[in-house]
Design an enzyme around this catalytic site. Structure first.
Site, PDB file in Angstrom:
ATOM      1  N   SER A   7       0.857  -1.199   0.000  1.00  0.00           N
ATOM      2  CA  SER A   7       0.000   0.000   0.000  1.00  0.00           C
ATOM      3  C   SER A   7       0.885   1.238   0.000  1.00  0.00           C
ATOM      4  CB  SER A   7      -0.879  -0.001   1.251  1.00  0.00           C
ATOM      5  OG  SER A   7      -1.407   1.293   1.457  1.00  0.00           O
ATOM      6  N   ASP A  34      -4.384   3.980  -1.900  1.00  0.00           N
ATOM      7  CA  ASP A  34      -5.479   4.347  -0.982  1.00  0.00           C
ATOM      8  C   ASP A  34      -5.979   5.764  -1.259  1.00  0.00           C
ATOM      9  OD1 ASP A  34      -3.750   2.532   1.546  1.00  0.00           O
ATOM     10  OD2 ASP A  34      -5.556   1.949   0.478  1.00  0.00           O
ATOM     11  N   HIS A  65      -8.105   1.719  -4.160  1.00  0.00           N
ATOM     12  CA  HIS A  65      -9.017   1.500  -3.031  1.00  0.00           C
ATOM     13  C   HIS A  65      -9.727   2.813  -2.721  1.00  0.00           C
ATOM     14  CE1 HIS A  65      -9.330   0.213   1.506  1.00  0.00           C
ATOM     15  NE2 HIS A  65     -10.510   0.406   0.948  1.00  0.00           N
ATOM     16  N   GLY A 149      -8.216   4.448   7.319  1.00  0.00           N
ATOM     17  CA  GLY A 149      -7.831   5.857   7.489  1.00  0.00           C
ATOM     18  C   GLY A 149      -6.341   6.054   7.601  1.00  0.00           C
ATOM     19  N   GLY A 151      -2.201   3.999   8.083  1.00  0.00           N
ATOM     20  CA  GLY A 151      -1.357   2.820   8.141  1.00  0.00           C
ATOM     21  C   GLY A 151      -0.853   2.636   9.566  1.00  0.00           C
ATOM     22  N   GLY A 152      -0.230   1.489   9.825  1.00  0.00           N
ATOM     23  CA  GLY A 152       0.411   1.257  11.122  1.00  0.00           C
ATOM     24  C   GLY A 152      -0.518   0.936  12.276  1.00  0.00           C
ATOM     25  N   ASP A 182      -6.656  -6.225   4.407  1.00  0.00           N
ATOM     26  CA  ASP A 182      -6.007  -4.919   4.394  1.00  0.00           C
ATOM     27  C   ASP A 182      -5.965  -4.298   5.785  1.00  0.00           C
ATOM     28  OD1 ASP A 182      -6.807  -1.760   2.698  1.00  0.00           O
ATOM     29  OD2 ASP A 182      -5.069  -2.433   3.859  1.00  0.00           O
ATOM     30  N   GLY A 183      -4.708  -4.239   6.316  1.00  0.00           N
ATOM     31  CA  GLY A 183      -4.556  -3.536   7.590  1.00  0.00           C
ATOM     32  C   GLY A 183      -3.862  -4.396   8.631  1.00  0.00           C
ATOM     33  N   GLY A 184      -2.685  -3.942   9.058  1.00  0.00           N
ATOM     34  CA  GLY A 184      -1.970  -4.669  10.125  1.00  0.00           C
ATOM     35  C   GLY A 184      -1.364  -5.963   9.649  1.00  0.00           C
ATOM     36  N   SER A 205       2.849  -0.463   6.133  1.00  0.00           N
ATOM     37  CA  SER A 205       4.002  -0.139   6.994  1.00  0.00           C
ATOM     38  C   SER A 205       4.951  -1.324   7.168  1.00  0.00           C
ATOM     39  CB  SER A 205       3.499   0.340   8.362  1.00  0.00           C
ATOM     40  OG  SER A 205       2.604  -0.624   8.919  1.00  0.00           O
TER      41      SER A 205
HETATM   42  C1  DX5 Z   1      -5.904   1.969   5.739  1.00  0.00           C
HETATM   43  C2  DX5 Z   1      -5.482   1.560   4.351  1.00  0.00           C
HETATM   44  C3  DX5 Z   1      -4.506   0.424   4.389  1.00  0.00           C
HETATM   45  C4  DX5 Z   1      -3.232   0.810   5.072  1.00  0.00           C
HETATM   46  C5  DX5 Z   1      -2.510  -0.439   5.473  1.00  0.00           C
HETATM   47  O1  DX5 Z   1      -7.015   2.794   5.643  1.00  0.00           O
HETATM   48  O2  DX5 Z   1      -6.587   1.154   3.581  1.00  0.00           O
HETATM   49  O3  DX5 Z   1      -4.189  -0.009   3.069  1.00  0.00           O
HETATM   50  O4  DX5 Z   1      -2.443   1.566   4.203  1.00  0.00           O
HETATM   51  O5  DX5 Z   1      -1.418  -0.041   6.240  1.00  0.00           O
HETATM   52  P1  DX5 Z   1      -0.746  -1.066   7.252  1.00  0.00           P
HETATM   53  O6  DX5 Z   1      -0.329  -2.246   6.411  1.00  0.00           O
HETATM   54  O7  DX5 Z   1       0.419  -0.277   7.806  1.00  0.00           O
HETATM   55  O8  DX5 Z   1      -1.761  -1.418   8.276  1.00  0.00           O
END
Ligand code: DX5
Length: 229
Positions: A7, A34, A65, A149, A151-152, A182-184, A205
């Site tokens: 991402s 994103d 996205h 919203g 990352g991280g 998607d996410g974490g 991240s």
């Molecule tokens: C959050 C985004 C995700 C985010 C993922 O709203 O849609 O794509 O960038 O970031 P990580 O992998 O750091 O959770």
């Protein structure tokens, strides 16, 4: 096959093209871009111009996205931003949130009509029943494992069961639709989601950070679920 979709939200914006090419060279299956409007999610990011720039930088699929309200207003803009000189949109998936439109069936039909892959995304609080009637219209179904919203953020483990149930729903219908999560997503959570049936791992991240290179981070992610895939 399980692929990694870095991402670019977490990429270095001063070196976005370079980071995109590094991810492509390291074997990323696609890049996730994103798009946030500050209304559907409390953050603001990119528009069609950045998507067009990334389209010129890499050959791999771009997953756009849309974390925006009224996504229908922008489907053509983003599809057009992805078209090359021959008018083809190339390898592209545009993902709309079920929660952001009253007409998810029409939005997915519109995307396919625009010549791009159609994706639908669910926030952690949205049940699978919300997309039960459109499973056959989606080329990819994305499950948020954080609240969108930023990352991280920490991975929401309750979504593992949702991913498993979605895989079962698709298998029951004979659909081999891609399941993105998607996410974490990192080396700890990646094997868990692959085990649950995910096939596209969106990772921000854990790919773009100052701990290791993009290539090393992608290699580590792939190794973390190698036995599971
Ligand atoms: C959050 C985004 C995700 C985010 C993922 O709203 O849609 O794509 O960038 O970031 P990580 O992998 O750091 O959770």
């Amino acid at each position: 096959m399980v692929t990694i979709a870095p991402s670019v939200l977490s990429a270095d914006y001063l070196r976005l093209g370079e980071h995109a090419r590094e991810a492509e060279a390291a074997g990323a299956g696609s890049l996730q871009v994103d798009i946030m409007d500050g209304r559907f999610v409390p953050n603001l990011t990119f528009g069609p111009g950045i998507v067009a720039a990334l389209r010129s930088a890499v050959k791999i699929r771009l997953d756009v996205h849309l974390m925006i309200v009224e996504p229908e207003k922008f489907l053509k803009d983003f599809a057009d931003a992805l078209r090359d000189a021959s008018g083809q949109a190339g390898a592209t998936c545009i993902i709309v949130h079920q929660e952001a439109t009253d007409h998810i069936h029409m939005a997915l039909q519109t995307l396919r009509g625009l010549g791009v892959e159609a994706g639908v995304c669910l926030n952690p609080g949205t049940p699978l029943s919300a997309i039960e009637e459109v499973l056959d219209l989606a080329d990819m179904i994305q499950i948020m494992t954080v609240n969108p919203g930023w990352g991280g953020q920490p991975f929401i483990r309750s979504q593992l069961d949702k991913i498993r149930r979605l895989r079962w729903m698709l298998d029951e219908r004979g659909l081999n639709t891609a399941i993105a999560v998607d996410g974490g997503i990192d080396t700890t959570t990646a094997p868990l989601v692959v085990d649950a049936g995910a096939t596209v791992l969106v990772a921000g991240s854990s790919v773009f950070n100052n701990k290791a290179s993009v290539a090393d981070n992608i290699t580590a992610l792939k190794a973390s679920f190698a036995q599971k895939a």
